[in-house]
Design an enzyme around this catalytic site. Structure first.
Site, mmCIF file in Angstrom:
data_model
loop_
_atom_site.group_PDB
_atom_site.id
_atom_site.type_symbol
_atom_site.label_atom_id
_atom_site.label_comp_id
_atom_site.label_asym_id
_atom_site.label_seq_id
_atom_site.Cartn_x
_atom_site.Cartn_y
_atom_site.Cartn_z
ATOM 1 N N SER A 1 67.329 24.581 57.990
ATOM 2 C CA SER A 1 68.027 25.485 57.073
ATOM 3 C C SER A 1 69.106 24.686 56.347
ATOM 4 O O SER A 1 68.910 23.513 56.025
ATOM 5 C CB SER A 1 68.618 26.636 57.880
ATOM 6 O OG SER A 1 69.359 27.488 57.062
ATOM 7 N N LYS B 1 66.862 30.003 52.477
ATOM 8 C CA LYS B 1 67.315 29.487 53.774
ATOM 9 C C LYS B 1 67.935 30.593 54.626
ATOM 10 O O LYS B 1 67.809 30.589 55.851
ATOM 11 C CB LYS B 1 68.316 28.354 53.564
ATOM 12 C CG LYS B 1 67.740 27.124 52.864
ATOM 13 C CD LYS B 1 66.708 26.406 53.687
ATOM 14 C CE LYS B 1 66.347 25.055 53.082
ATOM 15 N NZ LYS B 1 65.388 24.312 53.903
HETATM 16 P P1 NAP Z 1 63.349 15.462 50.632
HETATM 17 O O1 NAP Z 1 63.435 14.041 51.037
HETATM 18 O O2 NAP Z 1 63.180 15.787 49.196
HETATM 19 O O3 NAP Z 1 62.180 16.076 51.466
HETATM 20 C C1 NAP Z 1 61.488 17.187 51.116
HETATM 21 C C2 NAP Z 1 60.112 16.977 51.670
HETATM 22 O O4 NAP Z 1 59.379 18.166 51.518
HETATM 23 C C3 NAP Z 1 59.356 15.870 50.974
HETATM 24 O O5 NAP Z 1 58.839 14.978 51.948
HETATM 25 C C4 NAP Z 1 58.232 16.583 50.242
HETATM 26 O O6 NAP Z 1 57.060 15.783 50.295
HETATM 27 C C5 NAP Z 1 58.105 17.853 51.047
HETATM 28 N N1 NAP Z 1 57.651 18.981 50.240
HETATM 29 C C6 NAP Z 1 58.268 19.503 49.148
HETATM 30 N N2 NAP Z 1 57.544 20.518 48.666
HETATM 31 C C7 NAP Z 1 56.465 20.641 49.472
HETATM 32 C C8 NAP Z 1 55.370 21.518 49.513
HETATM 33 N N3 NAP Z 1 55.218 22.484 48.597
HETATM 34 N N4 NAP Z 1 54.450 21.381 50.504
HETATM 35 C C9 NAP Z 1 54.580 20.405 51.420
HETATM 36 N N5 NAP Z 1 55.602 19.557 51.451
HETATM 37 C C10 NAP Z 1 56.536 19.673 50.486
HETATM 38 O O7 NAP Z 1 64.565 16.325 51.138
HETATM 39 P P2 NAP Z 1 65.538 16.242 52.398
HETATM 40 O O8 NAP Z 1 66.887 16.098 51.872
HETATM 41 O O9 NAP Z 1 65.036 15.293 53.404
HETATM 42 O O10 NAP Z 1 65.410 17.730 52.951
HETATM 43 C C11 NAP Z 1 64.695 18.038 54.132
HETATM 44 C C12 NAP Z 1 65.132 19.402 54.616
HETATM 45 O O11 NAP Z 1 66.520 19.406 54.924
HETATM 46 C C13 NAP Z 1 64.923 20.516 53.612
HETATM 47 O O12 NAP Z 1 64.536 21.682 54.273
HETATM 48 C C14 NAP Z 1 66.289 20.678 53.006
HETATM 49 O O13 NAP Z 1 66.489 21.938 52.431
HETATM 50 C C15 NAP Z 1 67.145 20.471 54.220
HETATM 51 N N6 NAP Z 1 68.540 20.106 53.935
HETATM 52 C C16 NAP Z 1 68.823 18.911 53.390
HETATM 53 C C17 NAP Z 1 70.147 18.588 53.186
HETATM 54 C C18 NAP Z 1 70.544 17.260 52.628
HETATM 55 O O14 NAP Z 1 71.733 16.954 52.631
HETATM 56 N N7 NAP Z 1 69.617 16.457 52.162
HETATM 57 C C19 NAP Z 1 71.163 19.477 53.514
HETATM 58 C C20 NAP Z 1 70.824 20.702 54.052
HETATM 59 C C21 NAP Z 1 69.502 21.006 54.272
HETATM 60 P P3 NAP Z 1 55.943 15.778 49.129
HETATM 61 O O15 NAP Z 1 56.653 15.531 47.860
HETATM 62 O O16 NAP Z 1 55.014 14.702 49.600
HETATM 63 O O17 NAP Z 1 55.289 17.127 49.195
#
Ligand code: NAP
Ligand code: HXC
Length: 267
Positions: free
Chosen positions: A146, A164
């Site tokens: 989340s 979320k």
């Molecule tokens: P990220 O690197 O952009 O990762 C997102 C991943 O989701 C990618 O590997 C992408 O791979 C996959 N994805 C996106 N759309 C998809 C779909 N329709 N079907 C299947 N896979 C899909 O982002 P992240 O920052 O690591 O985020 C990971 C999680 O943490 C998310 O839930 C995000 O909301 C949460 N979050 C992140 C942060 C932060 O600071 N980064 C903070 C709070 C929460 P493909 O492009 O290969 O599909």
């Protein structure tokens, strides 16, 4: 700090979005703790690169191309996990989409796209994996990623914030319904995680890095390893009595804000 190399021995984990960012960090930590991995997302090149790196580290890992908006594709990913490794014990619903756009300017399809990936995709993962998780000899684990911003409103990201928050409600319901099946259901709510593209795009490129940092009691962004460690804990025997929880990993930001908050538009 790392867990012992057998903390997740014998377990099979499916991680959506496991080829990048936080998902890849979780994959590395789970592999180091002895789990076998299935990575699922849309981009085959990204998945292949992740599999190569993890295999080089000694992990047993396969990738399945799947868009979490497509229920049949999610079902296929679950089936591949069981086929390849004999069981499925852990599901990390991590895949998400997000971009900054004020609610009044957002197109209906932009709203729908993020709700479909984040909220519907998480439900599809849960629905498709229930039977396999129920059959887990370790007690199944379902974790949704989340964000602390879901708890407080998220100017600039109404779609992701609402999705979320919906995920957090879903997990509470699953905790109630699936306890009898031995399945522990939790969320991990990250704060801003510095070594991700999302924080670069949403905070750093938008000129908001210093403002965000100033709101974090520990004074620094988190790391993907911080989220990965929480996931390994929840999925290990050490986390076996934890279900229905939101594990907040945000350097204290969420708990330290005033009641009026810092509701600064993200753009
Ligand atoms: P990220 O690197 O952009 O990762 C997102 C991943 O989701 C990618 O590997 C992408 O791979 C996959 N994805 C996106 N759309 C998809 C779909 N329709 N079907 C299947 N896979 C899909 O982002 P992240 O920052 O690591 O985020 C990971 C999680 O943490 C998310 O839930 C995000 O909301 C949460 N979050 C992140 C942060 C932060 O600071 N980064 C903070 C709070 C929460 P493909 O492009 O290969 O599909
Ligand atoms: C306004 C936008 C937009 C933007 C897309 N749209 N990007 N609207 N501003 N920046 C609109 C499009 O115009 C379209 O609406 C609709 O959204 C769907 O866009 P598509 O490009 O067709 O969607 P799709 O190809 O399915 O791609 C999904 C995506 C994309 C979410 C738009 O960005 C993606 O694949 N993201 C995955 C990676 C990601 O977002 N990672 C972040 C994870 S969360 P119309 O009306 O034109 O049809 C995260 C949290 C950070 O990092 C937290 C920080 C604390």
């Amino acid at each position: 700090m790392t867990f012992t190399s057998d903390a997740l021995a014998g377990r099979v984990a499916l991680i959506t979005g496991g080829g990048s960012g936080i998902g890849f960090g979780i994959a590395k930590a789970m592999a180091a703790a002895g789990a076998k991995l299935v990575l699922a997302s849309r981009n085959a090149e990204r998945l292949d690169a992740a599999v190569k790196e993890l295999t080089g580290l000694g992990a047993e890992v396969i990738a399945v191309q799947a868009d979490v908006r497509n229920y049949e594709a999610v079902e296929h990913a679950v089936a591949r996990a069981v086929e390849a490794f004999g069981s499925l014990d852990i599901v990390i619903a991590n895949a998400a989409g997000n971009f900054v756009v004020p609610a009044a300017e957002m197109s209906p399809n932009a709203w729908k796209t993020v709700i479909d990936i984040d909220l519907n995709g998480t439900y599809f993962c849960a629905r498709a994996s229930h039977a396999a998780l129920k059959a887990s000899s370790f007690g199944g684990r379902f974790i949704a990623i989340s964000t602390t911003r879901a708890l407080e409103g998220w100017p600039g990201c109404a779609h992701a914030g609402a999705a979320k928050a919906g995920i957090m409600s879903l997990i509470r319901t699953l905790c109630g319904e699936w306890g009898k099946d031995g399945i522990r259901c939790n969320t991990i709510a990250p704060g801003a995680i510095g070594d991700t593209e999302g924080v670069k795009r949403i905070y750093e490129d938008a000129g908001r890095k210093e403002l965000e940092l100033s709101s974090i009691p520990l004074g620094e962004f988190g790391r993907t390893a911080d989220i990965a460690n929480a996931a390994v804990f929840l999925c290990s025997d050490a986390g076996s009595y934890v279900t229905g929880a939101d594990i907040v990993v945000d350097g204290g930001r969420n708990r330290s804000r005033s009641s009026t908050g810092v509701a600064v538009p993200a753009k």
